[in-house]
Design an enzyme around this catalytic site. Structure first.
Site, PDB file in Angstrom:
ATOM      1  N   LYS A 124      26.970 -74.595  28.603  1.00 30.94           N
ATOM      2  CA  LYS A 124      25.843 -74.675  29.541  1.00 30.94           C
ATOM      3  C   LYS A 124      24.507 -74.410  28.849  1.00 30.94           C
ATOM      4  CE  LYS A 124      27.460 -71.541  32.408  1.00 30.94           C
ATOM      5  NZ  LYS A 124      28.864 -71.359  31.998  1.00 30.94           N
ATOM      6  N   THR A 125      24.446 -73.327  28.099  1.00 29.53           N
ATOM      7  CA  THR A 125      23.162 -72.915  27.539  1.00 29.53           C
ATOM      8  C   THR A 125      22.615 -73.946  26.562  1.00 29.53           C
ATOM      9  OG1 THR A 125      23.691 -70.571  27.810  1.00 29.53           O
ATOM     10  CG2 THR A 125      22.006 -71.125  26.196  1.00 29.53           C
ATOM     11  N   GLU A 168      20.261 -73.341  34.136  1.00 24.67           N
ATOM     12  CA  GLU A 168      21.672 -73.090  33.865  1.00 24.67           C
ATOM     13  C   GLU A 168      22.297 -72.547  35.149  1.00 24.67           C
ATOM     14  OE1 GLU A 168      24.267 -70.335  30.772  1.00 24.67           O
ATOM     15  OE2 GLU A 168      22.294 -71.097  30.195  1.00 24.67           O
TER      16      GLU A 168
END
Length: 480
Positions: A124-125, A168
């Site tokens: 995700k990041t 996010e």
């Protein structure tokens, strides 16, 4: 497009106080609010690196938890890590203040923007950071909140003037279900957070619900190479949601071929709807990071951004702190930091680091993250750690959790399929540097990996290795 269930905007929150403001998610929200001109205070017990930046932006940081911290406050924000009996949370409710989970406050900040929400068990990041970097490179000024700092920018949040808001979206506690994105990216769906969902089916249902929250004219972007994401894509399409995919699979909307990862970059050829896009290069190694870049590439092109600028943005991507971050080198040893704690992400990162180590050895310093994950995925985590030549395991970091017999770092260490002399459990933080200096040789790569506190260890290891070098040099001088 309006994102989030709440009709409140960030400006409606008044003066905001964040409990546990130093964490990466809370500090990002605090930074976003401060850059929007909103009065922010926060409380912490540890002087996390992000706090200096918040103070510089005008935030008031209390290095204690106390009811008096709420004086003059209108809204109190907490995260899932904060227990419901926390003294500031109890006081806020007693005073009748507005109390919001971080995700609710973030949804308010997204109000009126076209949201791009990035979810998935891992990746995700980096994906969020890549999307943000592309939008900025193309001359847009997106707002963003990311679970890590983009290295070049040195920030994990920003209030932009553009129409887009990149965020996010955390699935660990169901809070991603509060968002209403225009584009939802799902990098993968692996078994994790089962303390919240009970089983994989429960997790899959939540991701399907998340995809169902996309705007009617919006888009879901998923990975065609991930089994869980493929199941999700089928479910979303059956529900009438527009879905497009990326990956090496033959049926991917954006198809990757000839992917190559070296010690310095990953490159591949891409095609969209059968049309060649040419070669894409990203200056970070690892096939998993190549897939993340493909998610960002597909998203950017569907937003109508020009291919040449998008490719240039990826070629200049500066990386994300705690994601394959080189902390430095000392005494012939390179030290990296990596956030991975789920076995799938750990395996990808350690395989890439083994390539980077070349003829040297790979030494991993791992701090397990969460008792339930370490217990339930012990064999998978142990198998990932066995990729390294040496494994140094710390105790599990699990705030608020109770560790039962056989659920800690000792049991995990025992499960690693390495010879006894090449693995060790170290109970005390202060003893880790000594273990590293005893084991590391010139040409080796050391990586600190796992729970958030382990990110603070890299500098200590570099200092210990440097001290070892100076001591050796002094000994040679004495002999002369």
């Amino acid at each position: 497009m309006t994102s989030g269930r709440t009709e409140l905007s960030a400006e409606d929150l008044g003066r905001v106080h964040l409990i546990g403001v130093g964490g990466v998610g809370m500090s990002g929200l605090a930074r976003l609010l401060l850059t929007r001109g909103i009065s922010v205070s926060g409380s912490e017990l540890k002087d996390w690196p992000a706090l200096a930046g918040l103070r510089a932006l005008g935030g008031t940081i209390h290095m204690r938890h106390d009811p008096s911290n709420l004086d003059g406050v209108d809204t109190v924000v907490y995260s899932t890590a904060i227990p419901l009996d926390h003294l500031e949370l109890v006081e806020a409710k007693a005073r009748g203040l507005r109390v919001m989970h971080r995700s609710e406050a973030l949804a308010a900040a997204m109000a009126g923007r076209r949201a791009i929400a990035v979810a998935g068990t891992h990746g995700k990041t980096t994906t969020t950071s890549m999307v943000t970097s592309i939008l900025q490179h193309c001359g847009l000024d997106p707002s963003f909140v990311i679970g890590g700092e983009i290295s070049e920018i040195g920030s994990n949040a920003h209030h932009g003037t553009g129409e887009h808001f990149v965020a996010e979206a955390d699935e660990s506690d169901r809070t991603f279900l509060r968002y209403r994105p225009h584009i939802a990216i799902v990098t993968n769906v692996d078994a994790d957070h089962l303390n919240t969902y009970g089983d994989l089916a429960g997790l899959q249902d939540a991701f399907a619900e998340f995809c169902g929250h996309v705007d009617l004219d919006g888009l879901v972007v998923t990975c065609a190479d991930d089994a869980g994401a493929r199941v999700l894509a089928d479910r979303a399409r059956a529900a009438g949601v527009r879905v497009e995919t990326y990956g090496e699979a033959d049926d991917a909307t954006l198809r990757i071929t000839d992917m190559r990862s070296t010690a310095t970059n990953v490159r591949y050829f891409a095609s969209l709807d059968g049309r060649s896009l040419g070669e894409i290069t990203v200056p970070v190694p690892g096939r998993h990071l190549g897939l993340n870049s493909a998610a960002a590439l597909l998203t950017a092109l569907r937003l109508g951004l020009p291919l040449e600028q998008v490719a240039d943005a990826l070629a200049a991507f500066p990386g994300v702190r705690r994601r394959f971050e080189l902390k430095g080198g000392a005494d012939g040893v390179r030290v990296y930091d990596e956030y991975a704690y789920h076995p799938t992400a750990m395996t990808a990162a350690l395989r890439t680091l083994r390539d980077v180590a070349g003829d040297g050895r790979l030494i991993v310093v791992f701090q397990p993250y969460r008792v339930y994950r370490t217990r339930d995925l012990r064999s998978e985590i142990a198998a990932a750690l066995a990729i390294a030549d040496e494994a140094i395991v710390m105790e599990v970091f699990g705030p608020g959790e109770v560790r039962g017999p056989g659920e800690g770092g000792i049991a995990l260490t025992a499960a690693i399929a390495l010879p006894p002399q090449h693995k060790v459990f170290v109970a005390s933080w202060e003893d880790v540097a000594g273990e590293v200096t005893d084991r590391a040789r010139e040409g080796d790569v050391v990586v600190t990996m796992g729970a958030p506190p382990s990110s603070l260890m890299g500098d200590e290891l570099l200092a210990a290795l440097d001290a070892r070098a100076r001591k050796r040099a002094g000994t040679r001088a004495d002999r002369r």
